[in-house]
Design a protein around this motif. Structure first.
Motif, PDB file in Angstrom:
ATOM      1  N   ALA A  31       0.812  -1.320  -0.041  1.00 48.41           N
ATOM      2  CA  ALA A  31      -0.066   0.088   0.084  1.00 48.41           C
ATOM      3  C   ALA A  31       0.847   1.212   0.046  1.00 48.41           C
ATOM      4  CB  ALA A  31      -1.048   0.069   1.247  1.00 48.41           C
ATOM      5  N   PRO A  32       0.393   2.298  -0.793  1.00 47.68           N
ATOM      6  CA  PRO A  32       1.183   3.429  -0.818  1.00 47.68           C
ATOM      7  C   PRO A  32       1.183   3.950   0.763  1.00 47.68           C
ATOM      8  CG  PRO A  32      -0.665   3.894  -2.082  1.00 47.68           C
ATOM      9  CD  PRO A  32      -0.623   2.455  -1.499  1.00 47.68           C
ATOM     10  N   THR A  33       2.405   4.645   1.023  1.00 50.50           N
ATOM     11  CA  THR A  33       2.475   5.580   2.436  1.00 50.50           C
ATOM     12  C   THR A  33       2.372   6.834   1.911  1.00 50.50           C
ATOM     13  OG1 THR A  33       4.766   5.373   2.335  1.00 50.50           O
ATOM     14  CG2 THR A  33       3.703   3.354   3.502  1.00 50.50           C
ATOM     15  N   PRO A  34       2.017   7.467   2.685  1.00 46.79           N
ATOM     16  CA  PRO A  34       1.976   9.219   2.746  1.00 46.79           C
ATOM     17  C   PRO A  34       3.442   9.597   2.902  1.00 46.79           C
ATOM     18  CG  PRO A  34       1.296   8.778   4.945  1.00 46.79           C
ATOM     19  CD  PRO A  34       1.351   7.496   4.067  1.00 46.79           C
ATOM     20  N   SER A  35       3.704  10.705   1.944  1.00 43.71           N
ATOM     21  CA  SER A  35       5.097  11.381   1.950  1.00 43.71           C
ATOM     22  C   SER A  35       5.066  12.600   2.138  1.00 43.71           C
ATOM     23  CB  SER A  35       5.970  10.710   0.650  1.00 43.71           C
ATOM     24  OG  SER A  35       5.067  11.303  -0.239  1.00 43.71           O
ATOM     25  N   ARG A  36       4.026  13.294   1.705  1.00 43.39           N
ATOM     26  CA  ARG A  36       4.015  14.818   1.804  1.00 43.39           C
ATOM     27  C   ARG A  36       2.461  15.243   2.319  1.00 43.39           C
ATOM     28  NH1 ARG A  36       8.604  16.782   1.223  1.00 43.39           N
ATOM     29  NH2 ARG A  36       8.216  18.882   1.506  1.00 43.39           N
ATOM     30  N   LEU A  37       2.312  16.344   2.949  1.00 42.29           N
ATOM     31  CA  LEU A  37       1.156  17.153   3.266  1.00 42.29           C
ATOM     32  C   LEU A  37       0.970  18.443   2.414  1.00 42.29           C
ATOM     33  CD1 LEU A  37      -1.755  17.506   4.519  1.00 42.29           C
ATOM     34  CD2 LEU A  37      -0.369  18.738   6.628  1.00 42.29           C
ATOM     35  N   TYR A  73      -0.165   2.861  12.456  1.00 43.97           N
ATOM     36  CA  TYR A  73      -0.724   1.783  12.867  1.00 43.97           C
ATOM     37  C   TYR A  73      -2.146   1.857  12.456  1.00 43.97           C
ATOM     38  CZ  TYR A  73       3.271   0.380  15.400  1.00 43.97           C
ATOM     39  OH  TYR A  73       4.636   0.017  15.417  1.00 43.97           O
ATOM     40  N   GLY A  74      -2.523   3.083  11.945  1.00 44.01           N
ATOM     41  CA  GLY A  74      -4.106   3.386  11.491  1.00 44.01           C
ATOM     42  C   GLY A  74      -4.142   3.258   9.909  1.00 44.01           C
ATOM     43  N   ALA A  75      -5.366   3.812   9.457  1.00 43.23           N
ATOM     44  CA  ALA A  75      -5.487   3.826   8.035  1.00 43.23           C
ATOM     45  C   ALA A  75      -4.630   4.757   7.238  1.00 43.23           C
ATOM     46  CB  ALA A  75      -6.836   4.630   7.791  1.00 43.23           C
ATOM     47  N   VAL A  84      -7.272   8.641   8.269  1.00 42.33           N
ATOM     48  CA  VAL A  84      -5.493   8.710   8.107  1.00 42.33           C
ATOM     49  C   VAL A  84      -5.343   9.925   9.227  1.00 42.33           C
ATOM     50  CG1 VAL A  84      -3.699   9.785   6.595  1.00 42.33           C
ATOM     51  CG2 VAL A  84      -5.569   8.417   5.565  1.00 42.33           C
ATOM     52  N   VAL A  85      -4.441   9.584   9.954  1.00 42.45           N
ATOM     53  CA  VAL A  85      -4.002  10.708  11.136  1.00 42.45           C
ATOM     54  C   VAL A  85      -2.744  11.228  10.928  1.00 42.45           C
ATOM     55  CG1 VAL A  85      -4.134  11.259  13.760  1.00 42.45           C
ATOM     56  CG2 VAL A  85      -5.728   9.678  12.864  1.00 42.45           C
ATOM     57  N   LEU A  86      -2.864  12.665  10.930  1.00 41.32           N
ATOM     58  CA  LEU A  86      -1.407  13.377  10.781  1.00 41.32           C
ATOM     59  C   LEU A  86      -1.485  14.080  12.167  1.00 41.32           C
ATOM     60  CD1 LEU A  86      -1.406  14.220   6.829  1.00 41.32           C
ATOM     61  CD2 LEU A  86      -0.532  12.156   7.938  1.00 41.32           C
ATOM     62  N   ASP A 140     -11.382   7.762  19.990  1.00 41.48           N
ATOM     63  CA  ASP A 140     -11.943   6.621  19.263  1.00 41.48           C
ATOM     64  C   ASP A 140     -12.348   7.300  17.847  1.00 41.48           C
ATOM     65  OD1 ASP A 140     -11.162   4.730  21.144  1.00 41.48           O
ATOM     66  OD2 ASP A 140     -13.030   4.779  21.995  1.00 41.48           O
ATOM     67  N   ASN A 141     -12.902   8.216  17.768  1.00 45.31           N
ATOM     68  CA  ASN A 141     -13.418   8.866  16.548  1.00 45.31           C
ATOM     69  C   ASN A 141     -12.259   9.381  15.820  1.00 45.31           C
ATOM     70  OD1 ASN A 141     -15.983   8.488  17.296  1.00 45.31           O
ATOM     71  ND2 ASN A 141     -16.240  10.624  18.208  1.00 45.31           N
ATOM     72  N   LEU A 142     -11.183  10.046  16.394  1.00 46.85           N
ATOM     73  CA  LEU A 142      -9.906  10.512  15.582  1.00 46.85           C
ATOM     74  C   LEU A 142      -9.292   9.343  14.976  1.00 46.85           C
ATOM     75  CD1 LEU A 142      -8.154  13.218  15.395  1.00 46.85           C
ATOM     76  CD2 LEU A 142      -6.881  12.184  17.165  1.00 46.85           C
ATOM     77  N   PHE A 143      -8.987   8.594  15.771  1.00 50.40           N
ATOM     78  CA  PHE A 143      -8.259   7.228  14.959  1.00 50.40           C
ATOM     79  C   PHE A 143      -9.109   6.182  14.696  1.00 50.40           C
ATOM     80  CE2 PHE A 143      -5.269   9.270  17.820  1.00 50.40           C
ATOM     81  CZ  PHE A 143      -4.259   9.240  17.126  1.00 50.40           C
ATOM     82  N   ASP A 144     -10.448   6.305  13.795  1.00 55.53           N
ATOM     83  CA  ASP A 144     -11.479   5.244  13.562  1.00 55.53           C
ATOM     84  C   ASP A 144     -11.062   4.818  12.111  1.00 55.53           C
ATOM     85  OD1 ASP A 144     -13.694   3.879  12.842  1.00 55.53           O
ATOM     86  OD2 ASP A 144     -14.637   5.791  11.842  1.00 55.53           O
ATOM     87  N   ARG A 145     -11.062   3.353  12.316  1.00 52.28           N
ATOM     88  CA  ARG A 145     -10.135   2.754  11.278  1.00 52.28           C
ATOM     89  C   ARG A 145     -11.496   2.105  10.167  1.00 52.28           C
ATOM     90  NH1 ARG A 145      -5.386  -1.243  12.065  1.00 52.28           N
ATOM     91  NH2 ARG A 145      -5.321  -0.770  10.046  1.00 52.28           N
ATOM     92  N   ALA A 146     -12.608   2.160  10.884  1.00 57.06           N
ATOM     93  CA  ALA A 146     -13.844   1.374   9.852  1.00 57.06           C
ATOM     94  C   ALA A 146     -14.847   2.519   9.349  1.00 57.06           C
ATOM     95  CB  ALA A 146     -14.567   0.488  10.749  1.00 57.06           C
TER      96      ALA A 146
END
Length: 179
Positions: A31-37, A73-75, A84-86, A140-146
């Motif tokens: 899966a692609p990983t984020p590299s820049r915001l 460890y998240g989306a 996706v949490v940054l 729980d809402n911030l790191f929601d994976r589903a």
């Protein structure tokens, strides 16, 4: 060759059997990983570092406020669901005020991009910008994976509490994934 030890009743191991490494089935492209915001409306273009969990149980953050961390460890930005949490520091004693201070200038409807390694640019539309007291941050809402595909960008916000050792709030930018 040293003989293999035997337990009572076990068949001897034959030295004529040769072991070969197993061929693992292909699981596809990683899966692609984020590299820049990239946030054009406020002139942000920051590198993203994959981060985990700090010793205190919080999301680990890069020490330099000119880099933002992705909770690995998240989306991820290519996932079909989840946030996706940054997260990054607003400022630091060592580096001074960082560029995330510009997040406060975002407006609802602005477009934010997450560029990925070996994958597409994923775009999000800002839905909400708010200060949330750190004690009331719903992790729980911030790191929601589903849940729905979205981006959560978190930094410090609100007034600085010198006695408490930091900012009182978190500034949270929530953005929904664009098709």
């Amino acid at each position: 060759m040293t003989p293999t030890p035997r337990t009572a009743g076990a068949a001897p191991v034959s030295p004529s059997i040769t072991a070969h490494p197993a061929e693992l089935p292909s699981v596809g492209k990683p899966a692609p990983t984020p590299s820049r915001l990239v946030v054009p409306p406020v002139g942000l273009d920051l590198p993203i570092a994959a981060m985990g969990v700090a010793g205190d149980g919080q999301m680990a953050l890069p020490p330099d406020p000119r880099t933002i961390g992705w909770y690995r460890y998240g989306a991820g930005p290519g996932d079909r669901a989840g946030s996706v949490v940054l997260g990054g520091h607003l400022d630091s004693r060592e580096y001074g005020v960082g560029p995330l201070v510009r997040l406060r200038k975002l407006k609802r409807g602005d477009v934010v991009e997450v560029r990925t390694n070996g994958g597409p640019v994923v775009r999000y539309r800002v839905a909400e910008i708010r200060d949330i007291p750190k004690k009331k941050l719903a992790v729980d809402n911030l790191f929601d994976r589903a849940g729905p595909r979205r981006l959560q960008v978190v930094t410090c916000g609100g007034p600085y509490d010198a006695e408490g050792g930091g900012y009182r709030d978190n500034l949270v930018v929530t953005a929904d994934a664009l098709p």
